[in-house]
Design an enzyme around this catalytic site. Sequence first.
Site, short mmCIF file in Angstrom:
data_model
loop_
_atom_site.label_atom_id
_atom_site.label_comp_id
_atom_site.label_asym_id
_atom_site.label_seq_id
_atom_site.Cartn_x
_atom_site.Cartn_y
_atom_site.Cartn_z
CG ASP A 1 3.09 -2.29 4.81
OD1 ASP A 1 3.62 -1.16 4.71
OD2 ASP A 1 1.94 -2.47 5.24
CG HIS B 1 0.56 0.39 3.89
ND1 HIS B 1 0.54 -0.21 5.13
CD2 HIS B 1 -0.27 1.46 3.98
CE1 HIS B 1 -0.27 0.47 5.94
NE2 HIS B 1 -0.77 1.48 5.26
CB SER C 1 -3.21 1.70 7.77
OG SER C 1 -1.91 2.18 7.93
#
Length: 699
Positions: free
Chosen positions: A633, A668, A547
């Site tokens: 995501d 995600h 991330s």
Amino acid sequence: MSIPLAPVAPKRPQTIHQLGRTRVDDYAWLKDAAWRDVLRDPSKLDLAIRAHLEAENAYTQALLAQTETLQAQLFAEMKGRIKEDDSSVPASDGPFEYYARFETGAQHPIHARRPRGGGPEQILLDEEALASGKAFFQVGAAGHSPDHRLYAWASDEQGSEYFTIQVKRLNDGASVGGAVESSAGDFAFSADSAWLFWIWRDENARPAKVFRRPLGADTPGFGEDVLVYEEADDGMFLGVGRTADDQWMLIHVGNQETTEVLVIPQATPDAAPVVAAPRQKGVKYDLDHWTDRWVIRTNAGDAVDFKLMTSQADIPVQATWREWIAHQPGRYITGFAAYAGHLVRAERTDALDRLVVTARDGSEHIVSFDEEAYALSLEGALEYDTTVVRFVYQSPTTPRQWFDYDLASRARTLRKTQEIPSGHDPDRYVARRLQATAADGETVPITVLMLKDTPLDGSAPLMVYGYGAYGHAMEPSFSIRNLSLVDRGWIWAVAHIRGGSDKGWGWFLGGRRETKPNTFTDFIACAEHLCAEGYGTPGRVAAYGGSAGGMLMGAVANLRPDLWGAVIAAVPFVDVLSTMSDADLPLTPPEWPEWGNPIEDPAAYDLIASYSPYDQVAAKPYPPILATGGLSDPRVTYWEPAKWIARLRAETTSAAPVMLKLNMDAGHGGASGRFDFLKEIALDYAFAIWALERGWTKA
């Protein structure tokens, strides 16, 4: 070795003019124009884009085919460290004990309760049954009503983080009020169990409104949602909850630097919310009600590492705040929990945690441990009028331990130790805390885990993990996954770099917006220090982050491609300039306080452009790189890693491969099942082992 041909994404230059600056994006076409529809229904993805992503997946699978046996071994090892029929320690609340448990082979838990002290089990929610036949299924929140009659849960079936909330009666399982759609997944019952407060996510996937739904069949408007609060600022997140003493409902509004809380008396849960302390840019606060007073944690008045205030007012406006626990630089107050007779605050100093217990009479004592590196977290208790709370202790060598702690007598009762079915001997390992010197002289902590007999002559393969964003600290925790590398002679290191809060909130402020480059140079300094001390060798270091930590991976790959033997970037936020310049994307306005606003601020544009991994890709000898992502995501959209890999492949001057593995059925967090997720980690680790053994950087 024969290498299959890599996909070549066609260049379709798009010229972007912004604030008097011009840039060209050759791969902007990988962003589906109908991305909002794709988030809700991935089958609507443009066919040409889908074909390219599937080609990337096929290439990665072909290139890593020789690691499939290793992947299977790694997965089996990790799975073997999980107690398949595990269960949580029951948490007492009124007449019941609530817990979650897994059945052997199940990917998802069962939520259940039984009478306090023992008795027949009642299943509240069977996630495994609900997940059956679904490619993705995740419960974001689940919980019972204060009167124990109702149960609510929020589920996501595609990874887009659009949740559906359902409420049922526990006496007969009947649905109450119908499903709540387009939820952010956060909800709270009112103290009288008559209302459900929930958050609506808009068409741009942002939390925007708070509704309440009457749950009593005899209540006027039963099952119909009533708007409670609407946030006008696209850059704010929303949350709902109750105070510990159940006297107030809370609506939390905030971003990374500014917060505001609205309160509603539980005696009148249908009343309009009232602002506790109006928002001020740069001032953060959160609060709870401790029977006869408010307790406020805040950074107001330049309290960088936060202080605690109290207020005796009905509505705790800032003018009524009085200092209680003063600000102490370097002692970061991370949070607190209130109980009838005690308040427990969590503190962090130099990347180590402790708990401080304060009684009603003002006396204090500390709960801490003596290991060189450990993590300590407060799970608390479901009940307010109790002296027994629960905390979890762990370290890189010590599996999780759940303790019940009596706040009055100070007695610790070990309730559970994480069981490792395949076996775990802590004495085989050593955890160390090192200190690297950053480019500007700051000392950056590093936590290291390795076998005791691992040589420190640079011969061991080294994995360095980092994140460094949003004030999230990298706790020195126990991991069943990392042992699969360490047991193979690897050294695992976590770099506690700026941008996190490992050394306090000032540590975060030193690695965001104008100071963001410190995050990248800190990570490089940690890797160089580890190599200088014999923990690794330049060119044979694997870098790993996800991330915002994936942005870190892209940045350090650009800055020091020679230092890494492999780079793993999980769901990487690498197209920073384009994303922060698109106000329609889900997280863009809320993220401007973290990165800056390149739409309006030329200085922010120039700074982001100077480090944005995608924009800084150039003709360099990049190491082997694996990027992963999820099609659904909403946080790091799929096209970010896709564009980055396409550009890297076109620019790199080395023979080392760059690869993309995109989960077409997830968001995600990757795969939703506890075992399927481990397969993704096994792929990451197998790639790192393969890359370092192959020695691409020396080819």
